[in-house]
Design a protein around this motif. Structure first.
Motif, mmCIF file in Angstrom:
data_model
loop_
_atom_site.group_PDB
_atom_site.id
_atom_site.type_symbol
_atom_site.label_atom_id
_atom_site.label_comp_id
_atom_site.label_asym_id
_atom_site.label_seq_id
_atom_site.Cartn_x
_atom_site.Cartn_y
_atom_site.Cartn_z
ATOM 1 N N ALA A 1 24.769 -12.589 28.403
ATOM 2 C CA ALA A 1 23.391 -12.640 27.907
ATOM 3 C C ALA A 1 22.421 -12.829 29.072
ATOM 4 O O ALA A 1 21.343 -12.212 29.102
ATOM 5 C CB ALA A 1 23.242 -13.764 26.875
ATOM 6 N N MET B 1 26.233 -5.390 27.870
ATOM 7 C CA MET B 1 25.898 -5.226 26.458
ATOM 8 C C MET B 1 27.160 -4.989 25.627
ATOM 9 O O MET B 1 27.361 -5.623 24.573
ATOM 10 C CB MET B 1 24.937 -4.039 26.311
ATOM 11 C CG MET B 1 24.213 -3.965 24.991
ATOM 12 S SD MET B 1 23.084 -2.529 24.921
ATOM 13 C CE MET B 1 22.072 -2.789 26.362
ATOM 14 N N LEU C 1 22.056 -9.565 30.896
ATOM 15 C CA LEU C 1 21.190 -8.668 30.133
ATOM 16 C C LEU C 1 19.725 -9.069 30.229
ATOM 17 O O LEU C 1 18.844 -8.217 30.240
ATOM 18 C CB LEU C 1 21.614 -8.651 28.662
ATOM 19 C CG LEU C 1 22.745 -7.691 28.329
ATOM 20 C CD1 LEU C 1 23.243 -7.919 26.912
ATOM 21 C CD2 LEU C 1 22.297 -6.256 28.517
ATOM 22 N N ALA C 2 19.458 -10.366 30.312
ATOM 23 C CA ALA C 2 18.075 -10.828 30.449
ATOM 24 C C ALA C 2 17.470 -10.337 31.764
ATOM 25 O O ALA C 2 16.270 -10.067 31.836
ATOM 26 C CB ALA C 2 18.017 -12.354 30.371
ATOM 27 N N ASN C 3 18.310 -10.199 32.791
ATOM 28 C CA ASN C 3 17.840 -9.731 34.089
ATOM 29 C C ASN C 3 17.805 -8.210 34.195
ATOM 30 O O ASN C 3 17.121 -7.661 35.051
ATOM 31 C CB ASN C 3 18.708 -10.300 35.211
ATOM 32 C CG ASN C 3 18.502 -11.780 35.384
ATOM 33 O OD1 ASN C 3 17.389 -12.275 35.288
ATOM 34 N ND2 ASN C 3 19.582 -12.501 35.611
ATOM 35 N N ASN C 4 18.566 -7.542 33.330
ATOM 36 C CA ASN C 4 18.604 -6.072 33.363
ATOM 37 C C ASN C 4 18.965 -5.574 31.967
ATOM 38 O O ASN C 4 20.138 -5.507 31.609
ATOM 39 C CB ASN C 4 19.623 -5.588 34.395
ATOM 40 C CG ASN C 4 19.736 -4.074 34.442
ATOM 41 O OD1 ASN C 4 18.979 -3.360 33.781
ATOM 42 N ND2 ASN C 4 20.682 -3.575 35.199
ATOM 43 N N ARG C 5 17.970 -5.216 31.199
ATOM 44 C CA ARG C 5 18.173 -4.787 29.801
ATOM 45 C C ARG C 5 18.984 -3.491 29.698
ATOM 46 O O ARG C 5 19.472 -3.156 28.628
ATOM 47 C CB ARG C 5 16.826 -4.592 29.117
ATOM 48 C CG ARG C 5 16.013 -5.847 29.033
ATOM 49 C CD ARG C 5 16.114 -6.422 27.654
ATOM 50 N NE ARG C 5 15.370 -7.672 27.589
ATOM 51 C CZ ARG C 5 15.869 -8.782 27.118
ATOM 52 N NH1 ARG C 5 17.096 -8.793 26.663
ATOM 53 N NH2 ARG C 5 15.165 -9.878 27.083
ATOM 54 N N ARG C 6 19.173 -2.782 30.794
ATOM 55 C CA ARG C 6 19.931 -1.523 30.778
ATOM 56 C C ARG C 6 21.380 -1.710 31.220
ATOM 57 O O ARG C 6 22.075 -0.738 31.464
ATOM 58 C CB ARG C 6 19.249 -0.503 31.669
ATOM 59 C CG ARG C 6 17.882 -0.139 31.177
ATOM 60 C CD ARG C 6 17.191 0.793 32.107
ATOM 61 N NE ARG C 6 15.830 1.008 31.665
ATOM 62 C CZ ARG C 6 15.152 2.080 31.891
ATOM 63 N NH1 ARG C 6 15.674 3.058 32.585
ATOM 64 N NH2 ARG C 6 13.922 2.195 31.458
ATOM 65 N N ASP C 7 21.820 -2.944 31.321
ATOM 66 C CA ASP C 7 23.185 -3.246 31.755
ATOM 67 C C ASP C 7 24.147 -2.983 30.591
ATOM 68 O O ASP C 7 24.457 -3.869 29.806
ATOM 69 C CB ASP C 7 23.261 -4.702 32.227
ATOM 70 C CG ASP C 7 24.623 -5.081 32.780
ATOM 71 O OD1 ASP C 7 25.571 -4.273 32.665
ATOM 72 O OD2 ASP C 7 24.740 -6.191 33.320
#
Length: 194
Positions: A169, A182, A172-178
């Motif tokens: 999580a 995900m 993902l907060a640092n890179n929503r395209r990870d």
């Protein structure tokens, strides 16, 4: 002169089409070999030779010049990381991790070295040690999603779903395209009761 030409050809190869790249790499290989014939302990020629061989997928042959370069400059942590990763890719895990461990001794503050070492330890199944190394790396670079994901992967491998979920999580907060984080997070949420 051969070394300079070899370096220029490596730069050219990185900017060339597939056919031009092969030709430039072949020429760079020749120039690095000529430099080595004239000066067998030329560090830059040895490293260049290893790099060309890796790019040409001659991984078995690339080990020798990289090892020779380390005899010339034992503290060259970048070469140790390159050799360590090469050995791990060749499934020589113990030797590869040993090189990465030595690189850590020369460059303990470098998070890229820590990431390579932690990843190698994971592949060897040495999860507690990998967790320690990767936690330290994440503490130094908490906003790097790749570092956070490596730590989360280690936590997942040890069965610590709750901590892994929190780290994925965070990545993902640092890179929503990870996408990797995900997918792993979705899998944990589907199978875990934590």
């Amino acid at each position: 002169a051969h070394l300079v030409l070899g370096n220029l050809l490596m730069q050219l190869a990185s900017r060339s089409s597939a056919g031009g790249q092969k030709q430039a790499l072949d020429m760079a290989l020749r120039e690095y070999r000529k430099t080595r014939e004239l000066d067998p302990e030329n560090f830059d020629a040895l490293v260049g030779l290893g790099n060309v061989m890796i790019q040409q997928r001659q991984t078995d042959q690339a080990v020798e010049p990289l090892e020779a370069a380390l005899l010339v400059k034992p503290d060259a942590w970048q070469v140790r990381v390159l050799l360590g990763r090469l050995l791990i890719n060749k499934k020589e895990l113990g030797k590869g991790v040993a090189q990465l461990e030595q690189a850590m001794q020369s460059s303990s503050e470098n998070v890229e070295v820590a990431a390579a070492y932690g990843s190698g330890l994971m592949q060897l199944g040495r999860y507690p040690q990998a967790l320690e190394v990767l936690r330290t790396a994440v503490d130094k670079k908490p906003d790097d999603p790749r570092m956070v994901r490596l730590l989360a992967d280690s936590l997942l491998a040890t069965g610590d779903f709750k901590s892994a979920r929190m780290r994925y999580a965070s990545a993902l907060a640092n890179n929503r395209r990870d996408v990797d984080s995900m997918l792993r997070l979705a899998w944990i949420m589907a199978v875990s009761t934590d």
